[in-house]
Design a protein around this motif. Structure first.
Motif, PDB file in Angstrom:
ATOM      1  N   PRO A 100       0.800  -1.232   0.000  1.00 14.26           N
ATOM      2  CA  PRO A 100       0.000   0.000   0.000  1.00 14.26           C
ATOM      3  C   PRO A 100       0.835   1.285   0.000  1.00 14.26           C
ATOM      4  O   PRO A 100       0.469   2.251  -0.659  1.00 14.26           O
ATOM      5  CB  PRO A 100      -0.836  -0.109   1.284  1.00 14.26           C
ATOM      6  N   ASP A 146      -3.275   6.248   4.268  1.00  8.49           N
ATOM      7  CA  ASP A 146      -4.474   5.620   4.838  1.00  8.49           C
ATOM      8  C   ASP A 146      -5.445   5.187   3.740  1.00  8.49           C
ATOM      9  O   ASP A 146      -6.089   4.138   3.838  1.00  8.49           O
ATOM     10  CB  ASP A 146      -5.186   6.563   5.807  1.00  8.49           C
ATOM     11  N   HIS A 186      -4.173   2.040   2.203  1.00  6.35           N
ATOM     12  CA  HIS A 186      -4.434   0.889   3.078  1.00  6.35           C
ATOM     13  C   HIS A 186      -5.895   0.461   3.011  1.00  6.35           C
ATOM     14  O   HIS A 186      -6.193  -0.735   3.039  1.00  6.35           O
ATOM     15  CB  HIS A 186      -4.028   1.203   4.518  1.00  6.35           C
ATOM     16  N   ARG A 187      -6.810   1.419   2.882  1.00  3.28           N
ATOM     17  CA  ARG A 187      -8.228   1.062   2.732  1.00  3.28           C
ATOM     18  C   ARG A 187      -8.461   0.318   1.428  1.00  3.28           C
ATOM     19  O   ARG A 187      -9.196  -0.671   1.393  1.00  3.28           O
ATOM     20  CB  ARG A 187      -9.109   2.313   2.799  1.00  3.28           C
ATOM     21  N   TRP A 188      -7.837   0.776   0.339  1.00  2.00           N
ATOM     22  CA  TRP A 188      -7.957   0.081  -0.936  1.00  2.00           C
ATOM     23  C   TRP A 188      -7.391  -1.328  -0.822  1.00  2.00           C
ATOM     24  O   TRP A 188      -7.945  -2.281  -1.384  1.00  2.00           O
ATOM     25  CB  TRP A 188      -7.235   0.848  -2.041  1.00  2.00           C
ATOM     26  N   ALA A 189      -6.274  -1.475  -0.103  1.00  2.00           N
ATOM     27  CA  ALA A 189      -5.659  -2.787   0.067  1.00  2.00           C
ATOM     28  C   ALA A 189      -6.593  -3.729   0.821  1.00  2.00           C
ATOM     29  O   ALA A 189      -6.666  -4.917   0.503  1.00  2.00           O
ATOM     30  CB  ALA A 189      -4.327  -2.662   0.792  1.00  2.00           C
ATOM     31  N   ARG A 190      -7.313  -3.203   1.802  1.00  2.00           N
ATOM     32  CA  ARG A 190      -8.285  -4.053   2.511  1.00  2.00           C
ATOM     33  C   ARG A 190      -9.406  -4.495   1.572  1.00  2.00           C
ATOM     34  O   ARG A 190      -9.871  -5.626   1.641  1.00  2.00           O
ATOM     35  CB  ARG A 190      -8.853  -3.306   3.711  1.00  2.00           C
ATOM     36  N   PHE A 191      -9.842  -3.609   0.678  1.00  2.00           N
ATOM     37  CA  PHE A 191     -10.869  -3.980  -0.296  1.00  2.00           C
ATOM     38  C   PHE A 191     -10.368  -5.055  -1.254  1.00  2.00           C
ATOM     39  O   PHE A 191     -11.144  -5.850  -1.764  1.00  2.00           O
ATOM     40  CB  PHE A 191     -11.317  -2.774  -1.122  1.00  2.00           C
ATOM     41  N   GLN A 242      -8.462  -7.561  -0.623  1.00  2.00           N
ATOM     42  CA  GLN A 242      -8.169  -8.845   0.002  1.00  2.00           C
ATOM     43  C   GLN A 242      -8.854  -9.974  -0.755  1.00  2.00           C
ATOM     44  O   GLN A 242      -9.857  -9.773  -1.434  1.00  2.00           O
ATOM     45  CB  GLN A 242      -8.642  -8.865   1.443  1.00  2.00           C
ATOM     46  N   ASP A 278     -15.327  -9.172   4.371  1.00  2.00           N
ATOM     47  CA  ASP A 278     -15.489  -7.745   4.659  1.00  2.00           C
ATOM     48  C   ASP A 278     -16.509  -7.101   3.729  1.00  2.00           C
ATOM     49  O   ASP A 278     -17.309  -6.269   4.148  1.00  2.00           O
ATOM     50  CB  ASP A 278     -14.147  -7.014   4.536  1.00  2.00           C
ATOM     51  N   TYR A 279     -16.491  -7.489   2.472  1.00  5.81           N
ATOM     52  CA  TYR A 279     -17.454  -6.947   1.506  1.00  5.81           C
ATOM     53  C   TYR A 279     -18.877  -7.321   1.906  1.00  5.81           C
ATOM     54  O   TYR A 279     -19.775  -6.480   1.918  1.00  5.81           O
ATOM     55  CB  TYR A 279     -17.136  -7.465   0.104  1.00  5.81           C
TER      56      TYR A 279
END
Length: 61
Positions: free
Chosen positions: A25, A37, A40-45, A47, A52-53
């Motif tokens: 990220p 930040d 990092h949010r895009w990286a969580r999406f 996954q 999470d979705y």
């Protein structure tokens, strides 16, 4: 892209997800000029899990 009937936002989002899935990220943050930040949010999406979705979808209902 619109001239050819292609949705620009969907293409941008797909490209961003691919980038943050392939790069750390912080590297994506530097490349695209976004706040760390946000990267990092895009990286969580990006996954591999859909948990999470699905949780986010249920939260909005």
């Amino acid at each position: 892209m619109r001239q050819h009937g292609l949705p620009g936002l969907s293409a941008r989002n797909t490209a961003m997800l691919e980038a943050v899935a392939a790069l750390p990220p912080i590297v994506a943050s530097d490349l695209f000029g976004m706040h760390p930040d946000t990267a990092h949010r895009w990286a969580r999406f990006a996954q591999d899990t859909w948990a999470d979705y699905l949780a986010a979808c249920e939260a909005t209902e």
